[in-house]
Design a protein around this motif. Structure first.
Motif, mmCIF file in Angstrom:
data_model
loop_
_atom_site.group_PDB
_atom_site.id
_atom_site.type_symbol
_atom_site.label_atom_id
_atom_site.label_comp_id
_atom_site.label_asym_id
_atom_site.label_seq_id
_atom_site.Cartn_x
_atom_site.Cartn_y
_atom_site.Cartn_z
ATOM 1 N N GLN A 1 0.836 -1.319 -0.015
ATOM 2 C CA GLN A 1 -0.067 -0.095 -0.128
ATOM 3 C C GLN A 1 0.849 1.060 0.277
ATOM 4 O OE1 GLN A 1 -2.336 -0.961 3.422
ATOM 5 N NE2 GLN A 1 -3.990 -1.684 2.206
ATOM 6 N N LEU A 2 2.018 1.365 0.950
ATOM 7 C CA LEU A 2 2.784 2.435 0.898
ATOM 8 C C LEU A 2 3.406 2.698 -0.545
ATOM 9 C CD1 LEU A 2 3.922 4.852 2.503
ATOM 10 C CD2 LEU A 2 5.636 3.353 3.102
ATOM 11 N N VAL A 3 4.008 1.715 -0.922
ATOM 12 C CA VAL A 3 4.833 1.955 -2.331
ATOM 13 C C VAL A 3 3.699 2.432 -3.212
ATOM 14 C CG1 VAL A 3 4.869 -0.591 -3.081
ATOM 15 C CG2 VAL A 3 6.683 1.098 -3.580
ATOM 16 N N THR A 4 2.448 1.974 -3.268
ATOM 17 C CA THR A 4 1.624 2.290 -4.354
ATOM 18 C C THR A 4 1.257 3.829 -4.199
ATOM 19 O OG1 THR A 4 0.799 0.066 -4.435
ATOM 20 C CG2 THR A 4 -0.704 1.955 -5.139
ATOM 21 N N THR B 1 10.745 -7.550 -11.933
ATOM 22 C CA THR B 1 11.364 -7.775 -10.718
ATOM 23 C C THR B 1 11.842 -9.222 -10.446
ATOM 24 O OG1 THR B 1 11.526 -7.103 -8.598
ATOM 25 C CG2 THR B 1 9.390 -8.026 -9.620
ATOM 26 N N ASN B 2 13.016 -9.421 -9.732
ATOM 27 C CA ASN B 2 13.352 -10.860 -9.144
ATOM 28 C C ASN B 2 12.419 -11.146 -8.153
ATOM 29 O OD1 ASN B 2 14.814 -8.750 -7.547
ATOM 30 N ND2 ASN B 2 16.345 -10.199 -7.306
ATOM 31 N N GLY C 1 9.231 1.117 -7.531
ATOM 32 C CA GLY C 1 10.072 1.582 -6.285
ATOM 33 C C GLY C 1 11.223 0.986 -6.177
ATOM 34 N N ASN C 2 11.331 -0.352 -6.680
ATOM 35 C CA ASN C 2 12.702 -1.232 -6.263
ATOM 36 C C ASN C 2 13.762 -0.473 -7.724
ATOM 37 O OD1 ASN C 2 14.192 -4.165 -7.365
ATOM 38 N ND2 ASN C 2 14.042 -3.470 -5.274
ATOM 39 N N VAL D 1 13.635 3.342 -4.175
ATOM 40 C CA VAL D 1 12.865 4.011 -3.160
ATOM 41 C C VAL D 1 12.626 2.965 -1.997
ATOM 42 C CG1 VAL D 1 10.449 4.720 -2.545
ATOM 43 C CG2 VAL D 1 11.721 5.747 -4.268
ATOM 44 N N VAL D 2 12.253 1.460 -2.566
ATOM 45 C CA VAL D 2 12.062 0.274 -1.896
ATOM 46 C C VAL D 2 13.117 -0.699 -2.075
ATOM 47 C CG1 VAL D 2 9.639 0.962 -1.470
ATOM 48 C CG2 VAL D 2 10.579 -0.640 -3.141
#
Length: 153
Positions: A16-19, A34-35, A52-53, A57-58
């Motif tokens: 939710q946060l990364v969204t 992504t992996n 984000g990755n 950011v994440v």
């Protein structure tokens, strides 16, 4: 949570946060994968996590997992906002006078110091509670402070 439900006392998940951050960035097109093996490609959060990755950011909770449904902690939240802001150096004069400062993870120290310096994080009953889940109301307040609260409030 729903069209007419915010659930301010419910914990927020990492997905939710990364969204939220992805949408704040304008939901840029994602053309890579992504992996992380624990993501559902069709889920609402997939492009956000990949974005984000890729942007830094994440991070995952391991090299191959993101843990999208795990609750985001307050130190993770501060770290994601800090990275979203470009990982600025915290002010050398920032006072981190919280009785539970020893609970703060080493990897989150610069981010939390920055968040306290910027008054994004103001503590919870005089504490940081860095490893506790961030509830949606706290996240909204931190985002409001980060984005600049209106002067009339």
């Amino acid at each position: 949570m729903e069209e007419t439900k915010f659930a301010p006392n419910s914990p927020m998940t990492r997905a939710q946060l990364v969204t939220v951050l992805y949408r704040a960035a304008g939901s840029p097109e994602v053309t890579v994968t992504t992996n992380f093996e624990d993501l559902d490609v069709g889920a609402y959060y997939y492009n956000a996590v990949v974005w984000g990755n890729v942007t830094g950011v994440v991070n995952g909770t391991s090299d191959t997992t993101f843990s999208p449904n795990a609750y985001v902690t307050r130190e993770q939240l501060a770290t994601m906002l800090w990275r979203y802001d470009g990982s600025p150096a915290p002010s050398a004069g920032t006072v981190m006078d919280f009785p539970d400062l020893a609970d703060l993870s080493d990897w989150a120290t610069d981010a939390m110091t920055w968040a306290v310096d910027q008054k994004i994080v103001q503590g919870y009953n005089g504490t940081l509670i860095p490893r506790e889940p961030a509830i949606r109301g706290q996240v909204a307040a931190m985002l409001w402070r980060y984005l600049g609260s209106p002067l009339w409030v």
